[in-house]
Structure formats: structure tokens, C-alpha cells
Design a protein around this motif. Structure first.
Motif, PDB file in Angstrom:
ATOM      1  N   MET A   1       0.815  -1.189   0.000  1.00 13.91           N
ATOM      2  CA  MET A   1       0.000   0.000   0.000  1.00 13.91           C
ATOM      3  C   MET A   1       0.864   1.260   0.000  1.00 13.91           C
ATOM      4  SD  MET A   1      -3.050   0.969  -0.076  1.00 13.91           S
ATOM      5  CE  MET A   1      -3.409   2.657  -0.187  1.00 13.91           C
ATOM      6  N   GLN A   2       1.973   1.209   0.722  1.00 13.92           N
ATOM      7  CA  GLN A   2       2.863   2.363   0.767  1.00 13.92           C
ATOM      8  C   GLN A   2       3.400   2.696  -0.623  1.00 13.92           C
ATOM      9  OE1 GLN A   2       6.175   1.926   3.436  1.00 13.92           O
ATOM     10  NE2 GLN A   2       6.977   3.941   2.987  1.00 13.92           N
ATOM     11  N   ARG A   3       3.726   1.676  -1.401  1.00 14.41           N
ATOM     12  CA  ARG A   3       4.247   1.903  -2.762  1.00 14.41           C
ATOM     13  C   ARG A   3       3.185   2.564  -3.641  1.00 14.41           C
ATOM     14  NH1 ARG A   3       9.609   1.625  -2.787  1.00 14.41           N
ATOM     15  NH2 ARG A   3      10.348  -0.312  -1.915  1.00 14.41           N
ATOM     16  N   VAL A   4       1.961   2.165  -3.482  1.00 10.85           N
ATOM     17  CA  VAL A   4       0.875   2.759  -4.271  1.00 10.85           C
ATOM     18  C   VAL A   4       0.756   4.244  -3.943  1.00 10.85           C
ATOM     19  CG1 VAL A   4      -1.613   2.739  -4.705  1.00 10.85           C
ATOM     20  CG2 VAL A   4      -0.377   0.583  -4.459  1.00 10.85           C
ATOM     21  N   ARG A   5       0.781   4.565  -2.665  1.00 11.13           N
ATOM     22  CA  ARG A   5       0.717   5.980  -2.261  1.00 11.13           C
ATOM     23  C   ARG A   5       1.900   6.760  -2.834  1.00 11.13           C
ATOM     24  NH1 ARG A   5      -3.077   6.978   1.794  1.00 11.13           N
ATOM     25  NH2 ARG A   5      -3.755   5.104   2.881  1.00 11.13           N
ATOM     26  N   GLN A   6       3.092   6.158  -2.778  1.00  8.15           N
ATOM     27  CA  GLN A   6       4.276   6.834  -3.305  1.00  8.15           C
ATOM     28  C   GLN A   6       4.140   7.089  -4.800  1.00  8.15           C
ATOM     29  OE1 GLN A   6       7.317   4.078  -2.075  1.00  8.15           O
ATOM     30  NE2 GLN A   6       7.816   5.257  -0.236  1.00  8.15           N
ATOM     31  N   GLY A  12       1.945   9.493 -10.457  1.00  4.78           N
ATOM     32  CA  GLY A  12       1.570   8.324 -11.242  1.00  4.78           C
ATOM     33  C   GLY A  12       0.132   8.461 -11.698  1.00  4.78           C
ATOM     34  N   ASN A  13      -0.158   7.975 -12.868  1.00  3.73           N
ATOM     35  CA  ASN A  13      -1.494   8.110 -13.429  1.00  3.73           C
ATOM     36  C   ASN A  13      -2.415   7.014 -12.891  1.00  3.73           C
ATOM     37  OD1 ASN A  13      -3.770   8.409 -14.973  1.00  3.73           O
ATOM     38  ND2 ASN A  13      -2.694   8.583 -16.913  1.00  3.73           N
ATOM     39  N   THR A  23      -7.541  -0.579 -15.795  1.00  4.54           N
ATOM     40  CA  THR A  23      -6.975   0.507 -14.997  1.00  4.54           C
ATOM     41  C   THR A  23      -6.258  -0.076 -13.782  1.00  4.54           C
ATOM     42  OG1 THR A  23      -8.958   0.725 -13.634  1.00  4.54           O
ATOM     43  CG2 THR A  23      -8.894   2.020 -15.682  1.00  4.54           C
ATOM     44  N   PRO A  24      -5.528   0.755 -13.054  1.00  3.95           N
ATOM     45  CA  PRO A  24      -4.922   0.248 -11.820  1.00  3.95           C
ATOM     46  C   PRO A  24      -5.960  -0.369 -10.871  1.00  3.95           C
ATOM     47  CG  PRO A  24      -3.921   2.335 -12.387  1.00  3.95           C
ATOM     48  CD  PRO A  24      -5.085   2.131 -13.328  1.00  3.95           C
ATOM     49  N   ARG A  25      -7.163   0.173 -10.870  1.00  3.06           N
ATOM     50  CA  ARG A  25      -8.207  -0.384 -10.011  1.00  3.06           C
ATOM     51  C   ARG A  25      -8.635  -1.762 -10.483  1.00  3.06           C
ATOM     52  NH1 ARG A  25     -13.599   1.053  -8.612  1.00  3.06           N
ATOM     53  NH2 ARG A  25     -13.765   1.955 -10.656  1.00  3.06           N
ATOM     54  N   HIS A  26      -8.659  -1.997 -11.794  1.00  2.00           N
ATOM     55  CA  HIS A  26      -8.945  -3.333 -12.316  1.00  2.00           C
ATOM     56  C   HIS A  26      -7.907  -4.326 -11.789  1.00  2.00           C
ATOM     57  CE1 HIS A  26     -11.422  -1.321 -15.453  1.00  2.00           C
ATOM     58  NE2 HIS A  26     -12.067  -2.480 -15.479  1.00  2.00           N
ATOM     59  N   GLY A  27      -6.634  -3.933 -11.869  1.00  2.00           N
ATOM     60  CA  GLY A  27      -5.564  -4.804 -11.411  1.00  2.00           C
ATOM     61  C   GLY A  27      -5.643  -5.088  -9.922  1.00  2.00           C
ATOM     62  N   LEU A  43      -9.386   9.052  -4.621  1.00  2.00           N
ATOM     63  CA  LEU A  43      -8.768  10.082  -5.463  1.00  2.00           C
ATOM     64  C   LEU A  43      -9.802  10.681  -6.414  1.00  2.00           C
ATOM     65  CD1 LEU A  43      -5.553   8.083  -6.396  1.00  2.00           C
ATOM     66  CD2 LEU A  43      -5.791   9.823  -4.606  1.00  2.00           C
ATOM     67  N   PRO A  44      -9.898  12.000  -6.485  1.00  2.00           N
ATOM     68  CA  PRO A  44     -10.888  12.632  -7.360  1.00  2.00           C
ATOM     69  C   PRO A  44     -10.806  12.183  -8.818  1.00  2.00           C
ATOM     70  CG  PRO A  44      -9.954  14.257  -5.874  1.00  2.00           C
ATOM     71  CD  PRO A  44      -9.157  12.994  -5.693  1.00  2.00           C
ATOM     72  N   ALA A  45      -9.601  12.014  -9.347  1.00  2.00           N
ATOM     73  CA  ALA A  45      -9.474  11.592 -10.751  1.00  2.00           C
ATOM     74  C   ALA A  45     -10.095  10.218 -10.964  1.00  2.00           C
ATOM     75  CB  ALA A  45      -8.003  11.573 -11.166  1.00  2.00           C
ATOM     76  N   VAL A  46      -9.918   9.328 -10.004  1.00  2.00           N
ATOM     77  CA  VAL A  46     -10.474   7.980 -10.121  1.00  2.00           C
ATOM     78  C   VAL A  46     -11.989   8.020  -9.950  1.00  2.00           C
ATOM     79  CG1 VAL A  46     -10.454   5.652  -9.138  1.00  2.00           C
ATOM     80  CG2 VAL A  46      -8.317   6.913  -9.396  1.00  2.00           C
ATOM     81  N   GLN A  47     -12.470   8.865  -9.077  1.00  2.00           N
ATOM     82  CA  GLN A  47     -13.910   8.993  -8.873  1.00  2.00           C
ATOM     83  C   GLN A  47     -14.615   9.395 -10.163  1.00  2.00           C
ATOM     84  OE1 GLN A  47     -14.423  11.690  -5.591  1.00  2.00           O
ATOM     85  NE2 GLN A  47     -13.450  10.294  -4.140  1.00  2.00           N
ATOM     86  N   GLN A  48     -13.956  10.216 -10.967  1.00  2.00           N
ATOM     87  CA  GLN A  48     -14.546  10.644 -12.236  1.00  2.00           C
ATOM     88  C   GLN A  48     -14.624   9.512 -13.247  1.00  2.00           C
ATOM     89  OE1 GLN A  48     -12.240  13.970 -13.573  1.00  2.00           O
ATOM     90  NE2 GLN A  48     -12.917  15.288 -11.905  1.00  2.00           N
ATOM     91  N   HIS A  49     -13.816   8.470 -13.051  1.00  2.00           N
ATOM     92  CA  HIS A  49     -13.780   7.326 -13.963  1.00  2.00           C
ATOM     93  C   HIS A  49     -14.142   6.034 -13.233  1.00  2.00           C
ATOM     94  CE1 HIS A  49     -11.832   9.775 -17.033  1.00  2.00           C
ATOM     95  NE2 HIS A  49     -11.095  10.270 -16.071  1.00  2.00           N
ATOM     96  N   ALA A  50     -14.956   6.153 -12.197  1.00  2.00           N
ATOM     97  CA  ALA A  50     -15.265   5.010 -11.331  1.00  2.00           C
ATOM     98  C   ALA A  50     -15.951   3.867 -12.067  1.00  2.00           C
ATOM     99  CB  ALA A  50     -16.108   5.456 -10.148  1.00  2.00           C
ATOM    100  N   ASP A  51     -16.641   4.178 -13.159  1.00  2.00           N
ATOM    101  CA  ASP A  51     -17.377   3.129 -13.884  1.00  2.00           C
ATOM    102  C   ASP A  51     -16.636   2.667 -15.142  1.00  2.00           C
ATOM    103  OD1 ASP A  51     -17.697   5.496 -15.224  1.00  2.00           O
ATOM    104  OD2 ASP A  51     -19.860   5.315 -15.476  1.00  2.00           O
ATOM    105  N   ALA A  52     -15.328   2.896 -15.193  1.00  2.00           N
ATOM    106  CA  ALA A  52     -14.534   2.487 -16.361  1.00  2.00           C
ATOM    107  C   ALA A  52     -14.600   0.973 -16.545  1.00  2.00           C
ATOM    108  CB  ALA A  52     -13.083   2.919 -16.177  1.00  2.00           C
TER     109      ALA A  52
END
Length: 67
Positions: A1-6, A12-13, A23-27, A43-52
Motif C-alpha cells: 500500500m505504501q508503494r501505491v501511495r508513493q 503516477g497516473n 486501470t490500476p483499479r482493475h488490477g 482520489l478525485p481523478a479515479v472517482q470521475q472514472h469510477a465506472d470504467a
């Protein structure tokens, strides 16, 4: 989890898509990393694409419920 935050802190996109439009969330969801999914969804950017969906028509939630 720490690496993801970093990675996110280093700009990181978090909504990048791979060749299959995953997406990273799929993985994270496909590997059962609930904490990573929750963090990414904060993250706001992910919230905008939550249904990807990926090329198979699956959203991260489809993978998440399999675990």
C-alpha cells in the motif's frame, strides 16, 4: 500500500489504461487488494472514472466480487 501511495504522490497516473483498457483499479481488484481499491477510489481523478470498463466490459467491481 505504501508503494501505491508513493506512486500517486510522484504523479503516477491512477486512471491510466493498459492495452485491454484495464486501470490500476482493475488490477488491484482482480488480485483482491481491497485497501488499494479503496485508496484509489478516494482520489478525485479515479472517482470521475469510477465506472470504467475494460475491453471485456468488466468494471473493477466485477473482479472485486470474485474474491
Amino acid at each position: 500500500m505504501q508503494r501505491v501511495r508513493q506512486l500517486v504522490e510522484l504523479r503516477g497516473n491512477a486512471v491510466a489504461q493498459d492495452d485491454s483498457k484495464g486501470t490500476p483499479r482493475h488490477g488491484a481488484a482482480s488480485e483482491g487488494h481491497v485497501d488499494v481499491c479503496a485508496f484509489l477510489l478516494s482520489l478525485p481523478a479515479v472517482q470521475q472514472h469510477a465506472d470504467a470498463v475494460n475491453n471485456d466490459g468488466n468494471a473493477p467491481l466485477h473482479y472485486w466480487v470474485r474474491h
